[in-house]
Design a protein around this motif. Sequence first.
Motif, PDB file in Angstrom:
ATOM      1  N   VAL A   1      90.416  17.526 -34.063  1.00 59.20           N
ATOM      2  CA  VAL A   1      91.372  18.250 -34.910  1.00 59.20           C
ATOM      3  C   VAL A   1      91.756  17.412 -36.139  1.00 59.20           C
ATOM      4  CG1 VAL A   1      92.228  19.761 -33.099  1.00 59.20           C
ATOM      5  CG2 VAL A   1      93.361  17.559 -33.491  1.00 59.20           C
ATOM      6  N   ASP A   2      91.830  16.087 -35.967  1.00 52.01           N
ATOM      7  CA  ASP A   2      92.122  15.232 -37.119  1.00 52.01           C
ATOM      8  C   ASP A   2      91.038  15.397 -38.181  1.00 52.01           C
ATOM      9  OD1 ASP A   2      94.377  14.347 -35.887  1.00 52.01           O
ATOM     10  OD2 ASP A   2      93.611  12.336 -35.361  1.00 52.01           O
ATOM     11  N   ALA A   3      89.776  15.360 -37.726  1.00 53.86           N
ATOM     12  CA  ALA A   3      88.657  15.463 -38.672  1.00 53.86           C
ATOM     13  C   ALA A   3      88.660  16.836 -39.345  1.00 53.86           C
ATOM     14  CB  ALA A   3      87.336  15.229 -37.945  1.00 53.86           C
ATOM     15  N   MET A   4      88.939  17.881 -38.552  1.00 57.21           N
ATOM     16  CA  MET A   4      88.979  19.223 -39.122  1.00 57.21           C
ATOM     17  C   MET A   4      90.055  19.310 -40.206  1.00 57.21           C
ATOM     18  SD  MET A   4      88.494  21.556 -35.685  1.00 57.21           S
ATOM     19  CE  MET A   4      88.811  23.129 -36.481  1.00 57.21           C
ATOM     20  N   ASN A   5      91.229  18.800 -39.889  1.00 56.51           N
ATOM     21  CA  ASN A   5      92.332  18.865 -40.854  1.00 56.51           C
ATOM     22  C   ASN A   5      92.017  18.067 -42.113  1.00 56.51           C
ATOM     23  OD1 ASN A   5      93.944  20.622 -39.512  1.00 56.51           O
ATOM     24  ND2 ASN A   5      95.122  19.041 -38.425  1.00 56.51           N
ATOM     25  N   LYS A   6      91.404  16.911 -41.909  1.00 64.62           N
ATOM     26  CA  LYS A   6      91.074  16.063 -43.038  1.00 64.62           C
ATOM     27  C   LYS A   6      90.111  16.790 -43.966  1.00 64.62           C
ATOM     28  CE  LYS A   6      89.862  11.243 -43.769  1.00 64.62           C
ATOM     29  NZ  LYS A   6      89.138  10.134 -43.107  1.00 64.62           N
ATOM     30  N   ALA A   7      89.158  17.530 -43.364  1.00 68.56           N
ATOM     31  CA  ALA A   7      88.151  18.229 -44.162  1.00 68.56           C
ATOM     32  C   ALA A   7      88.621  19.625 -44.550  1.00 68.56           C
ATOM     33  CB  ALA A   7      86.850  18.313 -43.378  1.00 68.56           C
ATOM     34  N   GLY A   8      89.808  19.998 -44.091  1.00 69.72           N
ATOM     35  CA  GLY A   8      90.333  21.317 -44.430  1.00 69.72           C
ATOM     36  C   GLY A   8      89.620  22.464 -43.723  1.00 69.72           C
TER      37      GLY A   8
ATOM     38  N   LYS B   1      79.595  22.336 -39.462  1.00 73.11           N
ATOM     39  CA  LYS B   1      80.417  21.471 -40.329  1.00 73.11           C
ATOM     40  C   LYS B   1      81.203  20.470 -39.491  1.00 73.11           C
ATOM     41  CE  LYS B   1      81.450  24.116 -44.500  1.00 73.11           C
ATOM     42  NZ  LYS B   1      82.477  25.042 -44.998  1.00 73.11           N
ATOM     43  N   ILE B   2      81.755  20.992 -38.411  1.00 69.17           N
ATOM     44  CA  ILE B   2      82.578  20.116 -37.566  1.00 69.17           C
ATOM     45  C   ILE B   2      81.721  19.009 -36.964  1.00 69.17           C
ATOM     46  CG2 ILE B   2      84.007  20.041 -35.487  1.00 69.17           C
ATOM     47  CD1 ILE B   2      84.835  22.972 -36.191  1.00 69.17           C
ATOM     48  N   ARG B   3      80.569  19.413 -36.454  1.00 71.07           N
ATOM     49  CA  ARG B   3      79.712  18.416 -35.811  1.00 71.07           C
ATOM     50  C   ARG B   3      79.212  17.373 -36.819  1.00 71.07           C
ATOM     51  NH1 ARG B   3      75.899  21.342 -31.238  1.00 71.07           N
ATOM     52  NH2 ARG B   3      77.594  21.895 -29.833  1.00 71.07           N
ATOM     53  N   ASN B   4      78.998  17.834 -38.065  1.00 70.45           N
ATOM     54  CA  ASN B   4      78.504  16.899 -39.075  1.00 70.45           C
ATOM     55  C   ASN B   4      79.468  15.750 -39.315  1.00 70.45           C
ATOM     56  OD1 ASN B   4      76.033  17.967 -39.512  1.00 70.45           O
ATOM     57  ND2 ASN B   4      76.705  19.372 -41.130  1.00 70.45           N
ATOM     58  N   MET B   5      80.730  15.965 -38.941  1.00 65.21           N
ATOM     59  CA  MET B   5      81.705  14.890 -39.133  1.00 65.21           C
ATOM     60  C   MET B   5      81.711  13.903 -37.972  1.00 65.21           C
ATOM     61  SD  MET B   5      84.859  17.032 -40.795  1.00 65.21           S
ATOM     62  CE  MET B   5      85.118  18.037 -39.363  1.00 65.21           C
ATOM     63  N   GLY B   6      80.780  14.115 -37.018  1.00 62.66           N
ATOM     64  CA  GLY B   6      80.676  13.176 -35.897  1.00 62.66           C
ATOM     65  C   GLY B   6      81.741  13.380 -34.844  1.00 62.66           C
ATOM     66  N   VAL B   7      82.248  14.585 -34.757  1.00 60.99           N
ATOM     67  CA  VAL B   7      83.201  14.889 -33.685  1.00 60.99           C
ATOM     68  C   VAL B   7      82.687  16.105 -32.896  1.00 60.99           C
ATOM     69  CG1 VAL B   7      85.215  13.930 -34.840  1.00 60.99           C
ATOM     70  CG2 VAL B   7      84.593  16.344 -35.211  1.00 60.99           C
ATOM     71  N   ILE B   8      83.266  16.320 -31.749  1.00 58.18           N
ATOM     72  CA  ILE B   8      82.788  17.397 -30.865  1.00 58.18           C
ATOM     73  C   ILE B   8      83.653  18.633 -31.074  1.00 58.18           C
ATOM     74  CG2 ILE B   8      82.319  18.042 -28.470  1.00 58.18           C
ATOM     75  CD1 ILE B   8      82.134  14.986 -27.879  1.00 58.18           C
ATOM     76  N   ASP B   9      83.014  19.720 -31.427  1.00 62.36           N
ATOM     77  CA  ASP B   9      83.751  20.958 -31.704  1.00 62.36           C
ATOM     78  C   ASP B   9      84.458  21.467 -30.455  1.00 62.36           C
ATOM     79  OD1 ASP B   9      80.807  21.268 -31.252  1.00 62.36           O
ATOM     80  OD2 ASP B   9      81.481  23.297 -30.755  1.00 62.36           O
ATOM     81  N   LEU B  10      85.582  22.133 -30.641  1.00 56.43           N
ATOM     82  CA  LEU B  10      86.404  22.578 -29.504  1.00 56.43           C
ATOM     83  C   LEU B  10      85.654  23.547 -28.575  1.00 56.43           C
ATOM     84  CD1 LEU B  10      89.836  22.949 -31.361  1.00 56.43           C
ATOM     85  CD2 LEU B  10      89.054  21.063 -29.924  1.00 56.43           C
TER      86      LEU B  10
END
Lengths: 553, 483
Positions: B264-271, B280-289
């Motif tokens: 959620v931090d990464a999502m918020n940071k990327a808007g 998009k979420i995965r591209n940030m190196g985090v696991i989507d919900l």
Amino acid sequence: MTKRIDFQVDPTAYRHWKVSFDGPVAWLTMDVDENGGLFDGYQLKMNSYDLGVDIELADVVQRMRFEHPEVKVVVMQSGKDRIFCAGANIRMLGGAAHSHKVNFCKFTNETRNTFEAAEADSGQKYIAAVKGACAGGGYELALACNHIMLTDDSSSSVSLPEVPLLAVLPGTGGLTRVTDKRKVRRDRADVFCSTEEGVRGKRAKEWKLVDEVIPNSKFDATVVERAQEFAAASTKPDVAEGITLTPLDRTFHEDGSVTYSTVEVQADRAGRTVTITLKGPEEAAPDDMEAFTAQGAQAYMLRLARELDDAILHLRLNEKELGLMVFKTQGDPEAFAAHEQLLLDNAEHWLANEVLQYWKRVLKRVDVTSRSMVALVEHGSCFTGVLAELLFAVDRSYMMEDEFEGDNRPIATITLTGANFGPMPMGNGLTRLQTRFLDDDAALAACAAVKGEALEAAEADEAGLVTMILDDIDWEDEIRIFLEERASFSPDAMTAMEANLRFAGPETMETRIFGRLTAWQNWIFNRPNAVGETGALQRYGSGVRGEYNMERV
Amino acid sequence: MLDLINVSYDTQIPNNVGLSSDKKVLKALERWHPGYINWWNDLIPQNFQESMVYLRTAVSVDPKGWAKFDYVKMPEYRWGVLLAPQVEDRRIPCGEHAGELAWQEVPGEYRNMLKRLIVIQGDTEPGSVEQQRFLGLTAPSLYDMRNLFQVNVEEGRHLWAMVYLLFKYFGKDGREEADDLLRRSSGSEEAPRMLGAFNEETPDWLSFFMFTYFTDRDGKMQLESLAQSGFDPLSRTCRFMLTEEAHHMFVGETGVGRTIQATVDAMNKAGITDPYDTDKIRNMGVIDLPTIQKKLNLHYTLSLDLFGQEVSTNAANAFNAGIKGRYMETRIQDDHRLQNDTYKVLDIENGVLIEREVPALTAINMRLRDDYVRDAAGGVGRWNKIIEKAGIEFELKLPHQAFNRKIGVFAGKNFDPDGNLVSGEDYDKGITQWLPTHADGDFITSLMKPCFEPGKYASWIAAPKVGIDNKPGDFEYVKLHMA
């Protein structure tokens, strides 16, 4: 019980067993359909079985011999993960009437004996490949095999948990085979039979409960290897092709009677009596075994055996109040002897052997049938050879003497043949004549001396082959009175008395299994400690323990 | 006088059961010990064996003493035998012996049943260590690595606890069973672990967290019910094990929570507001919900299977015998015998889910499962709080109990996560949305890069709020041995 239990199964519609063939090795996989129980009220979980599962097994074993004579080794295994077989279904037993339990045990015992004897009789060796829990009746299946292989995965085990778990005994020869067949030391057997979880791994081998224990990773390969070794070492002659056991020709009637092509079952429910009439051959005997093989399941001697076998099983399970069986035959004794002779002369031929072995089993089935049995040797009858064996299997026999008024059938005779002097032993290992004349070699020799002769009443009486001969004046009344009297006795007392009297002579593992063990088991099956409302069998599954009356009887 | 609170170190095996004066059991344990050490040494990769790990060890079983922290090489960890203090005049809490004095020795008639329960429990303990053996190599931080090893050594100690009972109370049979506990091995073809769930590999860290949250919680429920045992030594053993088990669930709950936090931090940071904007979420190196939900579905349903059949004879026997109770047995207001009670279990009738009243004794498993479901829901609520706080519209849910089951009445039936019986076609279509696919697995594996620098964390997981033993953020929880 309104549903008729049918002992004939369509092999393309097995629900619980899968059979596949690989040259001389057959793979017999137990994969019981949970929802395929014969009756409502229980599920056949964990490869547990009921009569329906066993009827299929009996069919598999029978077809293996007739339809697949090329098979030399049969590997019995489980289709389920982590369970070989959990034995007879407990809820089924808990819900079943006493009579059903007894008949169930009897039939399952006969099936075990049949595949156990397949190696000696037909050269078909059964291997149990045990992976997962092998408990109670499951271990008894394995015990009846000729070779038991157990995987050593530190959880697969063999066990007979009946006593600690259910307060009953193993019902299909488990105790007897542990001591008599596998020669497990009796104190170890005591430990084994009172330990619910059984024995696994190397100790199972050390105690002789199994023949080999194999590392789990090598188990499957070793089973294949062993099966092939046994097949290669087999002395069973190669046979290219078997015959097909086609469906029986039979009609069930409203009144309980059944008509087969060679057997007439006539029920008299009011008189609690059933008359089983076996018909002699209508056609001439086949010229040779080639011709016999071409006739296949239609060959008279095989057809008659199958039909009689089915009739006995049907009556045992479906007509429990017909307490008195009357055996009759009608036909030409010489024609019958010719059919039989072809088999006796060709006993080395695989199919002749199978048919003779089958007759042996059918006659044993008659021996252990808990009904009062009588044979009536009437004019026009053909009590010859294997059919004469029926006279020595039943509790009493009556024979017509001299001509009867208005009866133009050929005069009643009995003919002994080679079949009466060896190939049809009883469970005690003796022929029925040896059992009949226990300790009377002269009488036995006298019988042998008249082999092949058609003996009329006086001669048969002289030879001790019948209970009583009666002429036209006495016949009707004596027979009627006997039948009425017999049908009036307590069925329990009759069953017990007959079973005591029928098996004179030495004990064998087989007589011990049927006699001693089933007597004890049936006693327990009637005792409150097992089957009372608070008994262990009734309470099984509830979580509440059985309450025992601690008094020793 | 025998000190039963403080751990005695006067034998090779730390204990509070007076081992030094119990020569017979001591001898048996010492004979078993080398096999155990071999098992441990063969298990965990060698460089970790040599590393100094900041672990807690119990020095006494009272609340103050059971968590003393220090650096230790794992093979030198002092696995001990620790029982909760004996409660005076303790009574058998349930079954036909309810109210009688608790047994201090094994009652002969229940010996086999007890032994089987202890062996099954014992078999799961090393099983999970075996499943997790390679996770150290991809630890997302030294903090997490330390937690993994803490869980591992304590599962090892739980094995000790069960083995002690086998040695002390089950004679020759017990010794053989103890040897077999070391012979069986997770996923082994030769001798697999007894329960199916303990033969599956734990492939990645999210699985590990889910496992410790959901599957160890099954372990907790089993321990809770064994802690009610009328066989007092088993009860005391399990009571102490529960204090350790709580930490395992903490590791699971916070691990999943920190994974969600990173997402959620990464999502918020990327808007990004749409939780299903997967690429998009995965591209940030985090696991989507949604993938986290799938993992949750898998581990939760596997864990439900561990409770066995809804209607169970074994569970009924164990309860009636008084050797296994219900969750919080002593707080339940009933006769604790249940011979005339019923309990509602789920069943299927003509394709419809129904509740069926069955004898309460046979529904002991089901009741424990119901308690488990309630217990497991708590953490899910806290995870949702993290998502909510971040302003993302997404809610994690426990799937319906009928979904994805392999054991019990729902086994093999096509239920969706909402508990609807669907057609085979719809099930096939839905399953990629409900359970992790191989592609999901590939993605998660791609994130499993070790991060061994003190105070640093892999991209997909947030730092913990508080350190272990209140250590600062950059504390070196594991001093890696780099051979």
